[in-house]
Motif scaffolding. Structure first.
Motif, PDB file in Angstrom:
ATOM      1  N   ILE A 292       1.284  -1.234   0.031  1.00 41.70           N
ATOM      2  CA  ILE A 292       0.354  -0.210   0.723  1.00 41.70           C
ATOM      3  C   ILE A 292       0.737   1.184  -0.237  1.00 41.70           C
ATOM      4  O   ILE A 292       1.455   1.654   0.762  1.00 41.70           O
ATOM      5  CB  ILE A 292      -0.529  -0.234   1.365  1.00 41.70           C
ATOM      6  CG1 ILE A 292      -1.564  -0.963   1.208  1.00 41.70           C
ATOM      7  CG2 ILE A 292      -2.090   1.555   1.756  1.00 41.70           C
ATOM      8  CD1 ILE A 292      -2.513  -1.237  -0.088  1.00 41.70           C
ATOM      9  N   ALA A 297      -3.664   6.071  -0.546  1.00 42.53           N
ATOM     10  CA  ALA A 297      -3.823   4.785  -1.069  1.00 42.53           C
ATOM     11  C   ALA A 297      -5.159   3.766  -0.112  1.00 42.53           C
ATOM     12  O   ALA A 297      -6.570   3.047  -0.727  1.00 42.53           O
ATOM     13  CB  ALA A 297      -3.000   3.757  -1.515  1.00 42.53           C
ATOM     14  N   PHE A 365      -1.565  -1.092  -6.653  1.00 43.15           N
ATOM     15  CA  PHE A 365      -1.403   0.148  -6.883  1.00 43.15           C
ATOM     16  C   PHE A 365      -0.191   0.845  -7.607  1.00 43.15           C
ATOM     17  O   PHE A 365       0.945  -0.071  -8.356  1.00 43.15           O
ATOM     18  CB  PHE A 365      -1.502   0.887  -5.698  1.00 43.15           C
ATOM     19  CG  PHE A 365      -2.429   0.812  -4.046  1.00 43.15           C
ATOM     20  CD1 PHE A 365      -3.455   1.290  -4.922  1.00 43.15           C
ATOM     21  CD2 PHE A 365      -2.689  -0.324  -3.846  1.00 43.15           C
ATOM     22  CE1 PHE A 365      -4.566   1.583  -3.689  1.00 43.15           C
ATOM     23  CE2 PHE A 365      -3.834  -0.388  -2.600  1.00 43.15           C
ATOM     24  CZ  PHE A 365      -4.361   0.576  -3.030  1.00 43.15           C
TER      25      PHE A 365
END
Length: 365
Positions: A292, A297, A365
């Motif tokens: 992460i 996020a 991500f």
């Protein structure tokens, strides 16, 4: 004579194997049938004589009746567990039976039997199946451990632990692990449990008092406080205290009897507490997500998960070095939560592992 005996055993085994295959095929077709339709079963049993053939038929009838109450996939995946907790005790689930005919050859005796399996709502079979289904669906057959904090009476404490384990096993919990833990229950105990993939701890504290002596016997009163704890969060699912007494020639032997009796009660309580917990519409699971990149996020991920159908709440427990730990409240267990997250392309997570009540994932991500 030996060759004939081997041929007889081979013949019985082959016939039972063929029947078992047929039962599984039947289960795949009839698991949607109502319980009442499965109450009367006509089936063949095989053995070395009429009695063993009858017993085999009764077991097969219970197996077929039970199979209409659970899915065929569950029956095949958990055949050994079902055999241990249901099929091996088949005679207790039979209301009545009628031997239609028997055929005997030197190799095998065959009995055609009409069996009435008790599938009433409160019958022993229905109770056992309901417990099994709750454990499997609601709890995911969790790893359990029983720990009795040492109080100076090792033999009596061991009797209490054995009694609890026996009652849990009898209620259908098959994944009970033997721990090497010896000491008071604290945060270190929870870390030990998590490291050994234990989901629920049953922790007991004992107290023993000598009540009186009469006629050469020592009378003892014992109390056993028991807590059912979720190892991943430390939450107490249920707690209660049970008291009982024992009498014997020595105080140690009397204490063993008293704590074993209290352990029986505590084991029944722990089993019922877990079964009740399994029926709760909202359960708590832990999600550990790595990769992460930022707190922004993470908050986006939190909103995505919270918007997923069946998930009622999400809270962030900690975040650092790209690792986030979240608590997710949802219907079902950790495995069903993982399936939900994996099925939603909008959630930027790749599921890596499910370990009891914890889901491990990697962020995309």
């Amino acid at each position: 004579m030996l060759a004939a005996s081997r041929e007889q055993s081979r013949c019985i085994a082959e016939r039972c194997k063929m029947r078992h295959i047929l039962v599984i095929l039947v289960l795949s077709l009839v698991w949607l049938i109502s319980p009442a339709a499965a109450a009367d079963v006509t089936i063949e049993g095989y053995g070395v004589n009429q009695q063993t053939a009858l017993q085999d038929a009764l077991r097969a009838a219970v197996e077929q009746a039970a199979g209409t109450l659970i899915s065929s996939e569950t029956a095949m995946k958990n055949q050994q567990i079902l055999s241990d907790i249901i099929y091996t005790r088949s005679e207790g689930y039979v209301r009545d039976y009628q031997i239609i005919r028997t055929d005997a050859t030197p190799a095998v005796t065959t009995a055609l039997v009409r069996v009435k399996v008790d599938t009433e709502a409160n019958s022993p079979l229905m109770t056992r199946l309901q417990q099994y289904k709750l454990i499997e669906a609601g709890l995911g057959d969790p790893r359990l451990a029983v720990i009795i904090e040492p109080g100076g009476r090792a033999s009596a404490e061991s009797a209490a632990m054995s009694a609890i384990v026996t009652r849990l096993s009898g209620a259908g919990f098959q994944n009970i692990v033997d721990t090497a833990w010896s000491g008071p229950a604290n945060r270190t105990t929870l870390e030990y449990a998590r490291n050994h993939h234990i989901v629920y701890l049953i922790v007991g504290q004992t107290r023993v008092e000598t009540a009186s002596s009469w006629g050469g016997f020592r009378n003892v009163q014992a109390a056993l406080n028991v807590k059912v704890i979720r190892a991943d969060s430390g939450d107490i699912v249920a707690t209660a205290t049970f008291q009982d007494g024992g009498a014997d020639l020595t105080e140690t032997a009397a204490a063993v009897k008293a704590l074993a009796a209290a352990g029986d009660q505590a084991g029944d309580f722990a089993a019922q507490a877990l079964l009740t917990y399994s029926q709760q519409p909202r359960k708590k699971a832990t999600l550990v997500a790595t990769g992460i990149p930022s707190y922004e996020a993470l908050t986006l991920l939190e909103k995505q998960i919270a918007g997923t159908r069946g998930i009622t709440a999400v809270t962030i427990r900690s975040y650092g070095d790209g690792v986030a730990i979240l608590t997710v409240y949802a219907a079902g267990n950790a495995a069903s939560l993982a399936r939900q997250l994996a099925a939603d392309p909008a959630i930027a997570l790749t599921i890596r592992e499910i370990r009891q009540e914890t889901v491990y994932a990697y962020g995309r991500f």
